[in-house]
Design a protein around this motif. Structure first.
Motif, PDB file in Angstrom:
ATOM      1  N   ARG A  47       0.819  -1.201   0.000  1.00  0.00           N
ATOM      2  CA  ARG A  47       0.000   0.000   0.000  1.00  0.00           C
ATOM      3  C   ARG A  47       0.863   1.266   0.000  1.00  0.00           C
ATOM      4  O   ARG A  47       2.069   1.210   0.183  1.00  0.00           O
ATOM      5  N   ARG A  48       0.207   2.392  -0.264  1.00  0.00           N
ATOM      6  CA  ARG A  48       0.864   3.707  -0.340  1.00  0.00           C
ATOM      7  C   ARG A  48       1.834   3.799  -1.515  1.00  0.00           C
ATOM      8  O   ARG A  48       2.812   4.547  -1.461  1.00  0.00           O
ATOM      9  N   ARG A  49       1.551   3.042  -2.561  1.00  0.00           N
ATOM     10  CA  ARG A  49       2.334   3.140  -3.793  1.00  0.00           C
ATOM     11  C   ARG A  49       1.499   3.686  -4.952  1.00  0.00           C
ATOM     12  O   ARG A  49       1.955   3.725  -6.083  1.00  0.00           O
ATOM     13  N   GLY A  50       0.256   4.056  -4.663  1.00  0.00           N
ATOM     14  CA  GLY A  50      -0.626   4.575  -5.705  1.00  0.00           C
ATOM     15  C   GLY A  50      -1.262   3.508  -6.569  1.00  0.00           C
ATOM     16  O   GLY A  50      -1.848   3.822  -7.620  1.00  0.00           O
ATOM     17  N   LEU A  51      -1.189   2.241  -6.151  1.00  0.00           N
ATOM     18  CA  LEU A  51      -1.715   1.150  -6.979  1.00  0.00           C
ATOM     19  C   LEU A  51      -3.240   1.208  -7.086  1.00  0.00           C
ATOM     20  O   LEU A  51      -3.796   0.963  -8.165  1.00  0.00           O
TER      21      LEU A  51
END
Length: 316
Positions: free
Chosen positions: A259-263
């Motif tokens: 998470r927090r990778r813009g996926l």
């Protein structure tokens, strides 16, 4: 026109003129025009899906003309303009139950307990019978199919008031109910890294994580004709369905370690692009009012709350 519409045109938006069997004002045969996306063709008929997802079957021998029209109309109403009950019909078509019965305009749904949306009565329009009888029919249907009787009702609607007066109560205690958010689909680009499949494989279902019976879940999830299951980097998933001019987004899940990778945002934009290529110009999604991370994800894409709904159960 028997051979003019074939399976190779499935997915195209058409204007089809067909004879009604009556007489027009001038005394000649009466004809009517139907516009929609071609979703099925057989030896005797064709099926068009209209903007709201309603399907119309036309007899082939009565068709006198057909032409292709743009998938996305030049003039369109904003997503927020739709009536809440009409949007409920669209969302129900995008998440179809295994067994569905009509009660006037209401839809009684069951899917072995897989999700409330597919195991409740979708309350919209006129049930065609007095309210006490309609409420009793909702209960009877649930008892026959061995599920808890529930009514999905738009908050602040006349039907919510009628059910409340009859003693029906919200499930979930004090937790806020669900909301439907909508957005107009603007310019979105295809993301080549996203894999789209027409089926929910075991890996996709494992990421979804809410499945007890995979066969039953697939029956619901794969039910619509225009549905896709998106996967990104084997760690993030989403589901997108096109119903008329509407795209429905759901099951956006990202592995906690990634998470927090813009996926999730990439997935949503990719799903909107997939839907736009198939004629959708508006989108909806459903979430809980207190799901702050989800609401923060949706807002930059233009999603705003259209209405809230609640599941009501009868008094003990």
């Amino acid at each position: 026109m028997r051979n003019s519409l074939g399976r190779e045109q499935i997915g195209q938006r058409l204007s089809v003129r067909s004879l009604t069997g009556g007489r027009g004002p001038s005394g000649g045969p009466e004809a009517t025009d139907t516009i929609g996306v071609l979703v099925a063709v057989d030896a005797d008929s064709v099926v068009l899906e209209r903007r709201d997802g309603h399907r119309i079957r036309l007899i082939t021998d009565r068709i006198v003309a057909a032409r292709t029209v743009p998938l996305r109309p030049r003039r369109r109403q904003p997503a927020t303009a739709i009536d809440a009950e009409e949007l409920t019909r669209i969302t129900s078509r995008g998440w179809p139950a295994v067994v569905s019965e009509s009660l006037g305009d209401w839809e009684l749904r069951v899917a072995g307990g897989f999700t409330g949306r597919a195991n409740s009565a979708a309350v919209h329009g006129d049930p065609g019978v007095p309210f006490p009888e309609a409420a009793a029919r909702v209960i009877d249907f649930a008892v026959r199919h061995e599920i808890a009787p529930l009514a999905q009702v738009v908050v602040a609607s006349t039907w919510e008031r009628r059910f409340a007066e009859a003693g029906w109560e919200p499930i979930g205690g004090s937790r806020p109910g669900a909301i439907v958010q909508v957005a107009d689909i603007g310019e979105v680009e295809h993301d080549p890294a996203i894999d789209f499949s027409s089926t929910a494989d075991d890996t996709w279902l494992r990421h979804y994580g809410r499945v007890e019976d995979p066969s039953l879940a697939r029956t619901v999830l794969e039910g619509p004709d225009r549905v896709a299951f998106a996967t990104l980097d084997d760690v993030a998933i989403a589901r997108v369905v096109v119903t008329g001019l509407w795209a429905g987004l759901s099951a956006v899940e990202v592995d906690p370690r990634h998470r927090r990778r813009g996926l999730a945002r990439r997935l949503m934009r990719g799903c909107l692009a997939w839907a736009a290529e198939r004629g959708a110009d508006k989108a909806y999604l459903q979430t809980m009012q207190d799901n702050a991370p989800a609401l923060a994800l949706y807002a930059p894409l233009g999603f705003t709350t259209h209405h809230a709904y609640v599941y009501l159960r009868p008094p003990a």
